[in-house]
Design an enzyme around this catalytic site. Structure first.
Site, PDB file in Angstrom:
ATOM      1  N   SER A  79       0.829  -1.191   0.000  1.00 29.58           N
ATOM      2  CA  SER A  79       0.000   0.000   0.000  1.00 29.58           C
ATOM      3  C   SER A  79       0.876   1.259   0.000  1.00 29.58           C
ATOM      4  CB  SER A  79      -0.953  -0.035   1.201  1.00 29.58           C
ATOM      5  OG  SER A  79      -1.949   0.945   1.086  1.00 29.58           O
ATOM      6  N   ASP A 320      -5.643  -3.045  -3.105  1.00 26.26           N
ATOM      7  CA  ASP A 320      -4.574  -2.697  -2.168  1.00 26.26           C
ATOM      8  C   ASP A 320      -3.825  -3.915  -1.614  1.00 26.26           C
ATOM      9  OD1 ASP A 320      -3.536  -1.871   0.675  1.00 26.26           O
ATOM     10  OD2 ASP A 320      -3.990   0.009  -0.351  1.00 26.26           O
TER      11      ASP A 320
END
Length: 773
Positions: A79, A320
């Site tokens: 992320s 993500d």
């Protein structure tokens, strides 16, 4: 002076808008790496902060007699951490600057820049009723009034009101716009002043970012009954490697810009905030920029092998990376294999956690004693708990590896007198042991190897079969990899094909590898294919010369010549472990290896040419041995080389090759607000603004971003000085007050460097100047 490398393997967590804080930390790591490169090369540093890092390295040399170089050679992120890791890797590999990136973070990481134009409120009257609700929520205790500087409150209040009146139930941020920002950042780095790469030639850099495959892809699992089942796997790791070689233009390359943008956009697609990522989005953005993507198909086949093989790479839906792997230690640990090492290594895993102990997203602020509500339970089970699991398992894996390395070192030290005596007995009255030549090394090695085999008894049979299995496994993995992701036979099928070939050659027969030694067929197989034995032997010698130099048993200059000879001999062996070494005819043979394993292995053996490399290595090693002073030092190194089969028989069953690439066990350090207390204690709550609004806070205020970026640099500086100083040998320290003085000077330098850039937080600079002193 004792030479040593501090090698950092970075593991960067997710953190949503705390990405700005993490940028400050990774930028400080970049400054340290640049200062170290300048120190080693004898160049001037480019900034005041880098000069302080250089002073630290100079102090360690003057006061502790240690020449330390700091390298970042492994980066794994998820992320926001993956995004920052990608930029840092590009700067290290290409020698680019991170300074333009800071401006982009401060200017563009804003809700008004990130929001999709189609998601904005249609008019100033859209959802007008939602605005006071947002203001009331932001003004609660611990909210906007308590945490935002007065000068920024109107900005945050206005942007929050506009944001909540935008499109609901669809991601508010623009996917294509995010991709554009990532490409702009990479272009800005490339357009800035370029320097030298921050790793020496030949030193690889590995970058890994985690991604979540939303729909998943099928993976085969072999069972006893049924033979095979299909499972859906959602975890993906996008891996890139700069192998340390320069191209025709004299530059290093970790990946094409489009590939880095692909990884950055995919790993940072926070669910609900950004739309899922698909390849077509990047294709459209690149087309609009008239930017080619060379090697697109090859990249997709490597990054999404299952999807590509099925013809679905363009429709893969990626979200993500922190959803399932917020702390990507595993790929970083895997990257430790086969690292080159020319001197003593202090290997550190440094993980960056911007807000430890706190979930990045919360539905309520209730205490633990209160039962969670309906939605909180669902969200926590599906997102928070998987994302925030502790890293205990990863740390136990690293600790276990370190314990095995320590056992190996203890074992080899314990048996050394007996091994040296056995080698001397095997050689008999050898008058030329102090004058090695390539031909003599070959003859002596054969005698010592024969003695080790016969002396091991039944232990040799288990050692021999372990070696055989290890070599067969490595060949199966190599052929499967060279066959390519579009080639359907799985790795177990390759293993079965190689096992059948080994069986057919009689290498599993009871007399092939027994207490009486190895058969001619087994010896030939190892000579043609046992690459790892050669690498282990040279690594072992590198470790031995390092220990002798540290003990003062050999002059530094002679030890350096010996190291250079060892690693000149080692490099061609290491090259043959890389897929890049093998040409298309070998890859074509790999694709039919299941049916024609013998032919494929013959081609591998011919391409590797290990026996030819052995002759060249003997020549290089003979020269290196003769550079050592005559007498005990030269004799001990020769006995270590000739006695390696004894050590290998003892150690290989224990470690199975693990830990033989670097010299020392791995240590783990953390960089987090709670750990950097030289200026202010209290952790993230006392320093960071981005933790507000469920970690989206920095997207709502330039002042927030400036605050978090500056604290990122300061916290990074605080921890990095501690980490560098901790590499001092046991019993060695710097003079009293040296560390605190260096930290104070470094903090002042950072404040001076950033004052003109950060115009929205004057109160913070005033407070920090008082606190730093």
């Amino acid at each position: 002076m004792r030479e040593k490398e501090l090698r950092l393997a970075l593991v960067c967590y997710g953190g949503i808008s705390l990405a700005v804080y993490m940028h400050g930390i990774t930028k400080e790591i970049w400054h340290l790496a640049r200062a170290s490169r300048a120190f080693t090369a004898g160049d001037d540093c480019e900034t005041a902060s880098e000069t302080v890092y250089r002073r630290l390295l100079e102090c360690m040399g003057a006061e502790a007699d240690i020449h330390l170089r700091v390298l970042v050679d492994i980066i794994a992120g998820a992320s926001a951490g993956g995004l920052n890791g990608i930029f840092l890797a590009q700067a290290i590999s290409r020698g680019q600057t991170l300074d333009p990136l800071t401006g982009l973070w401060l200017e563009k990481a804003d809700v008004e820049e990130l929001v999709d134009p189609q998601a904005k409120a249609g008019s100033r009257f859209s959802k007008l009723w939602a605005t006071p609700i947002a203001w009331a929520w932001a003004s609660r205790q611990g909210g906007l009034e308590d945490t935002v500087e007065p000068a920024a409150r109107s900005e945050v209040k206005s942007k929050l009101g506009t944001f909540v009146r935008g499109r609901w139930f669809e991601p508010p941020f623009a996917g294509a716009g995010f991709t554009e920002l990532i490409l702009d950042a990479l272009d800005a780095m490339a357009a800035g002043p370029a320097g030298q790469p921050l790793l020496p030639d030949g030193q690889p850099l590995d970058l890994m970012v985690t991604v979540t495959d939303f729909h998943g892809h099928p993976e085969r699992l072999r069972l006893h009954s049924p033979d095979e089942v299909m499972e859906t796997e959602h975890r993906l790791t996008l891996a890139f490697t700069d192998r340390g070689h320069r191209d025709a233009q004299g530059e290093r390359l970790i990946a094409d810009t489009a590939e880095l943008a692909f990884a950055a956009r995919a790993t940072a697609s926070f669910p609900g905030a950004f739309p899922p990522f698909r390849v077509c989005e990047l294709d459209e953005v690149l087309a609009g920029r008239e930017q080619p993507w060379l090697g697109r198909d090859a990249f997709l086949s490597r990054a999404l092998p299952r999807h590509h093989a099925a013809g679905h790479a363009e429709t893969a839906t990626l979200i993500d990376g922190s959803v399932l792997a917020n702390a990507p230690f595993r790929p970083a640990v895997d990257a430790l294999r086969n690292r080159p090492a020319r001197r003593e290594i202090d290997r550190r895993f440094v993980y960056i956690d911007p807000h430890p102990g706190t979930r990045s997203f919360r539905l309520s602020h209730s205490g633990e004693a209160e039962a969670p509500g309906f939605f909180q339970t669902i969200f926590g089970a599906m997102s928070d708990i998987p994302r925030e699991q502790p890293i205990r398992d990863n740390l136990e894996t690293i600790e276990g590896r370190s314990r095995r390395i320590e056992r190996m070192r203890t074992l080899t030290d314990a048996i050394r007198p007996e091994v040296e005596a056995a080698v001397e007995e095997a050689l008999g009255k050898t008058f030329f042991l102090d004058s090695p030549t390539a031909a003599r090394l070959l003859a002596w090695r054969a005698k010592a190897h024969d003695r080790a085999t016969k002396g091991a008894g039944y232990a040799f049979a288990s050692y021999g079969h372990l070696k055989l299995n290890t070599v067969a496994e490595e060949l199966a993995i190599l052929l499967h990899s060279l066959g390519g992701p579009a080639h359907h036979p799985s790795l177990p099928i390759y293993r079965h094909a190689i096992a059948a070939y080994v069986e057919g050659q009689g290498l599993r027969d009871v007399h092939a590898l027994s207490a009486s030694g190895a058969s001619d067929a087994a010896v030939l197989f190892f000579r043609r294919h046992d690459l790892r034995f050669r690498i282990r032997r040279l690594r072992f010698l590198a470790r031995r010369i390092e220990a002798m130099e540290q003990a003062g048993e050999v002059p530094r200059e002679a030890a350096q010549i010996m190291r250079e000879g060892l690693f000149d001999a080692l490099t061609p062996y290491l090259d043959r472990q890389s897929d890049d070494f093998y040409d298309e005819p070998i890859r074509a043979a790999a694709r039919i290896a299941v049916e024609q394993a013998g032919a494929a292995l013959d081609m591998i053996a011919e391409r590797r040419g290990l026996q030819m490399l052995d002759d060249a290595a003997d020549e290089r090693l003979a020269a290196a041995f003769n550079a050592l002073p005559k007498g005990d030092a030269r004799r001990r190194m020769l006995l270590a080389y000739l006695g390696f089969p004894f050590y290998d028989i003892a150690v290989l069953p224990l470690l199975q090759g693990e830990g033989l690439d670097e010299f020392d066990p791995v240590k783990v350090d953390r960089i987090a607000p709670e750990d950097a207390r030289a200026i202010r204690s209290g952790g993230a709550e006392a320093t960071l603004k981005g933790i507000q609004f469920n970690s989206f806070g920095a997207f709502f205020s330039r002042a927030y971003r400036e605050n978090d970026y500056l604290w990122g640099r300061l916290h990074g500086a605080d921890r990095l000085i501690d980490i560098v100083a901790s590499t001092l040998p046991q019993g060695r320290t710097l003079r009293a007050g040296a560390i605190s003085g260096l930290k104070r000077d470094l903090f002042r330098a950072i404040l001076t460097e950033e004052r003109d850039r950060l115009k929205h937080v004057p109160e913070l600079f005033e407070a920090l100047e008082r606190e730093v002193g």
